[in-house]
Design an enzyme around this catalytic site. Sequence first.
Site, PDB file in Angstrom:
ATOM      1  N   PHE A   1       0.817  -1.209   0.000  1.00 22.76           N
ATOM      2  CA  PHE A   1       0.000   0.000   0.000  1.00 22.76           C
ATOM      3  C   PHE A   1       0.856   1.266   0.000  1.00 22.76           C
ATOM      4  O   PHE A   1       0.335   2.377  -0.001  1.00 22.76           O
ATOM      5  CB  PHE A   1      -0.968   0.007   1.189  1.00 22.76           C
ATOM      6  CG  PHE A   1      -1.750  -1.266   1.345  1.00 22.76           C
ATOM      7  CD1 PHE A   1      -2.036  -2.072   0.253  1.00 22.76           C
ATOM      8  CD2 PHE A   1      -2.195  -1.684   2.589  1.00 22.76           C
ATOM      9  CE1 PHE A   1      -2.741  -3.262   0.393  1.00 22.76           C
ATOM     10  CE2 PHE A   1      -2.905  -2.868   2.741  1.00 22.76           C
ATOM     11  CZ  PHE A   1      -3.177  -3.657   1.646  1.00 22.76           C
TER      12      PHE A   1
ATOM     13  N   HIS B   1      -0.774  -8.067  -2.257  1.00 20.28           N
ATOM     14  CA  HIS B   1      -0.611  -8.051  -0.801  1.00 20.28           C
ATOM     15  C   HIS B   1       0.608  -8.832  -0.340  1.00 20.28           C
ATOM     16  O   HIS B   1       0.771  -9.048   0.850  1.00 20.28           O
ATOM     17  CB  HIS B   1      -1.849  -8.655  -0.119  1.00 20.28           C
ATOM     18  CG  HIS B   1      -3.088  -7.848  -0.271  1.00 20.28           C
ATOM     19  ND1 HIS B   1      -3.746  -7.720  -1.470  1.00 20.28           N
ATOM     20  CD2 HIS B   1      -3.796  -7.102   0.612  1.00 20.28           C
ATOM     21  CE1 HIS B   1      -4.813  -6.949  -1.294  1.00 20.28           C
ATOM     22  NE2 HIS B   1      -4.864  -6.567  -0.054  1.00 20.28           N
TER      23      HIS B   1
HETATM   24  C1  LIG Z   1      -4.761   1.369   0.486  1.00 20.11           C
HETATM   25  C2  LIG Z   1      -5.120   0.355   1.498  1.00 20.11           C
HETATM   26  N1  LIG Z   1      -4.976   0.637   2.810  1.00 20.11           N
HETATM   27  C3  LIG Z   1      -5.318  -0.257   3.753  1.00 20.11           C
HETATM   28  C4  LIG Z   1      -5.800  -1.481   3.392  1.00 20.11           C
HETATM   29  C5  LIG Z   1      -6.185  -2.507   4.471  1.00 20.11           C
HETATM   30  N2  LIG Z   1      -7.629  -2.615   4.544  1.00 20.11           N
HETATM   31  C6  LIG Z   1      -8.299  -3.563   3.878  1.00 20.11           C
HETATM   32  S1  LIG Z   1      -9.955  -3.433   4.063  1.00 20.11           S
HETATM   33  C7  LIG Z   1      -9.795  -2.099   5.065  1.00 20.11           C
HETATM   34  C8  LIG Z   1     -10.997  -1.438   5.679  1.00 20.11           C
HETATM   35  C9  LIG Z   1     -11.928  -0.951   4.664  1.00 20.11           C
HETATM   36  O1  LIG Z   1     -13.049  -0.396   5.280  1.00 20.11           O
HETATM   37  P1  LIG Z   1     -14.347  -0.137   4.408  1.00 20.11           P
HETATM   38  O2  LIG Z   1     -13.967   0.612   3.183  1.00 20.11           O
HETATM   39  O3  LIG Z   1     -15.371   0.496   5.281  1.00 20.11           O
HETATM   40  O4  LIG Z   1     -14.810  -1.570   3.928  1.00 20.11           O
HETATM   41  P2  LIG Z   1     -15.385  -2.768   4.784  1.00 20.11           P
HETATM   42  O5  LIG Z   1     -14.235  -3.694   5.025  1.00 20.11           O
HETATM   43  O6  LIG Z   1     -15.974  -2.223   6.037  1.00 20.11           O
HETATM   44  O7  LIG Z   1     -16.383  -3.401   3.887  1.00 20.11           O
HETATM   45  C10 LIG Z   1      -8.458  -1.766   5.235  1.00 20.11           C
HETATM   46  C11 LIG Z   1      -7.964  -0.659   6.058  1.00 20.11           C
HETATM   47  C12 LIG Z   1      -5.920  -1.763   2.020  1.00 20.11           C
HETATM   48  N3  LIG Z   1      -6.366  -2.933   1.578  1.00 20.11           N
HETATM   49  N4  LIG Z   1      -5.600  -0.835   1.097  1.00 20.11           N
END
Ligand SMILES: Cc1ncc(C[n+]2csc(CCOP(=O)(O)OP(=O)(O)O)c2C)c(N)n1
Lengths: 340, 340, 334, 334
Positions: free
Chosen positions: D77, D120
């Site tokens: 990321f 990843h």
């Molecule tokens: C650029 C980036 N930063 C951090 C992550 C790690 N990450 C994966 S899902 C997520 C949370 C996403 O939250 P949301 O958009 O609300 O989706 P949800 O999982 O709640 O459906 C994070 C921080 C990532 N995949 N990509």
Amino acid sequence: MEKDLWFLYSLMLKSRLYEEMVTRLWKEGLISGEMHLGTGEEAINAGVVSQLTEGDSIALDHRGTSPMLMRGIDPVSLLLEFLGHPDGICRGLGGHMHLYSKEHLIASSGIVGASGPAAAGFALSAKHLRPEKISVAFFGEGSLNQGMLMESMNLAAAWKLPLLFVCKDDNWSITTESDKMRGGSVKERAEGFGIPYIKGNGLDVEEFYETSSKVINSIRKGNGPQFLHAECVHLEGHFLGYQLIRMIRKPFRELPRVIYPLLNSFLKPGGANFIKKLKGIKTVSLSMLKTLTDARKDPTNDPLQITRKKLKSDPLKLKELENSVEKEIKQIFDSVKAVI
Amino acid sequence: MEKDLWFLYSLMLKSRLYEEMVTRLWKEGLISGEMHLGTGEEAINAGVVSQLTEGDSIALDHRGTSPMLMRGIDPVSLLLEFLGHPDGICRGLGGHMHLYSKEHLIASSGIVGASGPAAAGFALSAKHLRPEKISVAFFGEGSLNQGMLMESMNLAAAWKLPLLFVCKDDNWSITTESDKMRGGSVKERAEGFGIPYIKGNGLDVEEFYETSSKVINSIRKGNGPQFLHAECVHLEGHFLGYQLIRMIRKPFRELPRVIYPLLNSFLKPGGANFIKKLKGIKTVSLSMLKTLTDARKDPTNDPLQITRKKLKSDPLKLKELENSVEKEIKQIFDSVKAVI
Amino acid sequence: MHYTEAVDSAIAQKMVEDNTIILLGEDLPLLRRNLLVRFGPERIIGTPISENAFTGAGVSAAMSGLRPIVELYMVDFVSVAMDPILNHAAKLETFSGGKWPAPIIIRMPCGGGYGDGGQHEQSLWGWLAHIPGIDVVVPSTPADAGGLMLQALQQERPVVFLEHKLFSRSWIEFLGSGGRKNMKYDIPADGSYGNVPEIWEPVPFGKAAVHGKGEDITIVSVGVGVHRAIRAREILKGEGISASVIDLRTLNPLDKESVRRSVKVSGRLLVVDEDYEGFGLSGELSAVVAESGIPFKFARVCTRTSIPYSTKGEKEVLPDVDTICSEARKLYSL
Amino acid sequence: MHYTEAVDSAIAQKMVEDNTIILLGEDLPLLRRNLLVRFGPERIIGTPISENAFTGAGVSAAMSGLRPIVELYMVDFVSVAMDPILNHAAKLETFSGGKWPAPIIIRMPCGGGYGDGGQHEQSLWGWLAHIPGIDVVVPSTPADAGGLMLQALQQERPVVFLEHKLFSRSWIEFLGSGGRKNMKYDIPADGSYGNVPEIWEPVPFGKAAVHGKGEDITIVSVGVGVHRAIRAREILKGEGISASVIDLRTLNPLDKESVRRSVKVSGRLLVVDEDYEGFGLSGELSAVVAESGIPFKFARVCTRTSIPYSTKGEKEVLPDVDTICSEARKLYSL
Ligand SMILES: Cc1ncc(C[n+]2csc(CCOP(=O)(O)OP(=O)(O)O)c2C)c(N)n1
Ligand SMILES: Cc1ncc(C[n+]2csc(CCOP(=O)(O)OP(=O)(O)O)c2C)c(N)n1
Ligand SMILES: [Mg+2]
Ligand SMILES: [Mg+2]
């Protein structure tokens, strides 16, 4: 009003004359690369910067000269920097887009939008280490579409940072009219991050000083980030030697160079159908026309003229002030000349 | 309503049962790495996806299984993908966060916010090549702070793209409550880009279908992007094996593992003063408590239950439908088993 | 024809036959106005200053029927458009099981020597070439620039297309020489202007251009470095050192064979690289020769630090003819 | 002590004496909860998913009195946080004329082998090390991890600190092994768990750890690759091939001397690199030896393409003991 209008005018004038000197040196070829000026945005810079004190910090964009001067950076070492001299403020290694002063907590960047994250980090450390100190991010309205600036607006809101966002809106992003590339208004954009939005008058330093004073005091009190929006006109266009400005100033010399290849390409076989081609010609001509009739030509958009008018009631004092600033500038120039 | 509730329920049920099968396979260790499910957001997915037709495109986030199924992707090759099989939809090279179907114009990404730019490009090509076709971006509310998603919202507005932004709001970004990290509301954020905001009911597929139907038709007509916001609950938490969910389900086994090192660290000499340490303990405990009393435990947040209740008036038909979906899932499972 | 005009001309040639080619980027309606008046405003599209979003949009547009050429103002700003390149464009071929690559072109001016400072004068070709799944093109003449662009428009995968600003009359005029007549840049004449074919033919990727036969030293470079090396070659010739200059033209794919063939003869490899020295092109070329088992002596003239703003500092840091000559002499004497 | 716990423990030791150290990152209040209850919520700060902004904020916070450790969820990321690294953190020393560097630490899990797929599981250390102006650290044991972190907290410049996920009990449990008991990863035991000092002492940057004396082959690696190489070394020993394994520990600064000294003896260099092959670490090491004039044979075992999701594909693409052995044998027989 704490700082009087005379003082603010002298800040603006110094900045203007200094940048005019820079312009001459640039035209003489003594300054390399691009050169973005702050001419036209002096009222915004003066209104904000004059209220900052030790421990406050500033993140600048590509137009850093004017705020740096106003914040009290040594003008000689600044100019030496532009000349690439080892005694420049960054030893000649930075140049005008990369100006730094550790002492004054000022950082700059030539990357559009980078002043957002930079100011957020300054504000974070202020929160930890320098109570009631604030940080200021300067940027143009075009930068509002750069992800990192938007992210930092959200960050500032989420963390309740002591951060003032200052949007200097000339509605130009180099050759693009910013409002045509923006969804929503600047106000809506700021409020989309839950940040209080205040519109200031970017042409009138007296008004703008008042407006920013209120905003800055509120930020110092811990009320979180705020967004100050002001319109202005960049008198030299995007940067020195800007082609569109040259076209305005020397149409007979500059226009043919542009128009000949345009027509040549327009008349080539192949490509879009005639209607679309005409649309193309229209698009290009309109945008040139737009430039030719640009606000930059209008002196009522010069913040210095506006303030000067107010001060004309005391012509003697005005003359004196102007003389003294001119002298100062001359001295700077002489000191620099002595070194190079 | 074009698609009847029975159909929408069957879409949702298929997705749910399929993901339950995925859960079993994951727990058996046959699927490697992380696994994010769409359980709990089926009403949103069904409400939108059921309206898409050939030439429409979708950009998915890390919860792509459910929308892919609903869009008609071959469930066997999808499952084979998760198993890393060469006959998987991406030959086993993508995995559940990187699902692609050229035929259906579906792309996914495990990078938070990436569905924004992807959908913008799809919408751009639709504008050029596929009149009245639209593109859909699915993402969670936490992604709203990722620069590229915000940039793409602006881009969509500036270019007037046929793009539907679908924000599935569970108010969680892994272990962070999203509203605590966001300045402004979701509505203000969308409107900050000049994009019309519509709130839908993410738990009730019937309502949600209606809402999205209106929105989608308006986008097809060339009215530019719109933003559809719906709340939902992810029944399995962030992903399978999610520690906080495990704590809820097996507190006696999981809690000590967490609490012992916590106390150990808390009691170490050095560090913050006692008041700040207590604040620290409070922060951590509150966030755990928050999880333990999480909405995920509440069955009224399950969109399938809600629709099922409505359909109970015809228990026979319901039974029949459920049997048939179950059979379908079993067949998928058997086909997959035959291959691996 | 001038360098940038050559690229635009090759694009125009292809745009006539292929309606799916579009151009995206900041200020393009003005910067590519000559294409706009010929192909219409729908195909030359201005963008907000949102590199991540519009580069990402370019990737998926390329997946769904268009052939976008996305322009960034400078390669330095790829820092805010890295995600669509690193994690999307470059990975699609793998992720989709080979089924769905994105034929996007990302066109970026690069390189230093005109005084904009370290955030605006980077080369980064070696950095980008580290990422598997994208082609990286660095043309050094107008003829190559046009021909390689034509080839880029036929590739079925992402292409990064880097134009050195010193080659480009329009960029140099935009970025500092316009509006004043007194700027002197060390511009390689043959890079900035040269003959081009009447009708563009694709120049294949992965085929280096070899200048001369080097009995003593093989100098390998790309971009402006090629011209510096060619000048050095002439000087060295006068001193009795015979060097050939290999212009790689593309870093991905890399013409390993030409390099090996030449080093096999000369036994000496000198890499001239305006990109940063460590973990980049110079190392890769050393590895390419070393792993083929050819014994060789090695030296490199690369950019070692951030590029200073001052003209003097710039000169010290960027590879120039003098340094190339002196390194070549040292290498020869080994 | 376990690997990640060692890093946290070194951080804690330093946090006690240095109040300016803060931690920034997504979910940190939970992920670093053990530090939070000891140092208070003001120093362990959760962020929105805005890597560019909070990494950039970390840079300027580091310029203005704090010592931020910015955590990204994964090095992949960094694609959305590249600008503050490439164009700011790394350039500040130059831009400010050496006056104002940013002592920021950017801590990121990296590496593959647990089935998350190509977006990843990247390593990217060689990619980041290409940028002059930042230190790049890749520890391979708990003791090194803690000691290098302590050193990082004393550097007066930006440090990128990369922790391989396979070493980290907590990451592996977070990313797929938690909630099921049947996952088998090829985890190097000595990397994941090991003795650490009672009180942390800094492990200096730019000093490789050399395992054994290699008469025949010098194997150089970082991270998980080091352990793979050590296993290969044992196997090769049984076959009468004597190899030493050099664990670089930091890529910037690079311990060129240790590599050269060893290759001088062995005459053969084998690089094992989980990062992408081209234009990266393996090339740089080849150049480092070649430019010193030491004659050597060279081979490399690196990641050549995007990392596939399937366990089988992963195995084929990532360097493993078998491939290292077979490449070593080939190299030995040359
Ligand atoms: C650029 C980036 N930063 C951090 C992550 C790690 N990450 C994966 S899902 C997520 C949370 C996403 O939250 P949301 O958009 O609300 O989706 P949800 O999982 O709640 O459906 C994070 C921080 C990532 N995949 N990509
Ligand atoms: C990330 C990035 N993209 C593009 C540029 C090129 N660029 C420099 S200034 C500018 C326009 C900025 O417009 P605005 O923010 O309104 O500032 P103004 O120049 O009008 O003061 C652009 C596009 C850049 N420096 N950085
Ligand atoms: Mg502007
Ligand atoms: Mg969420």
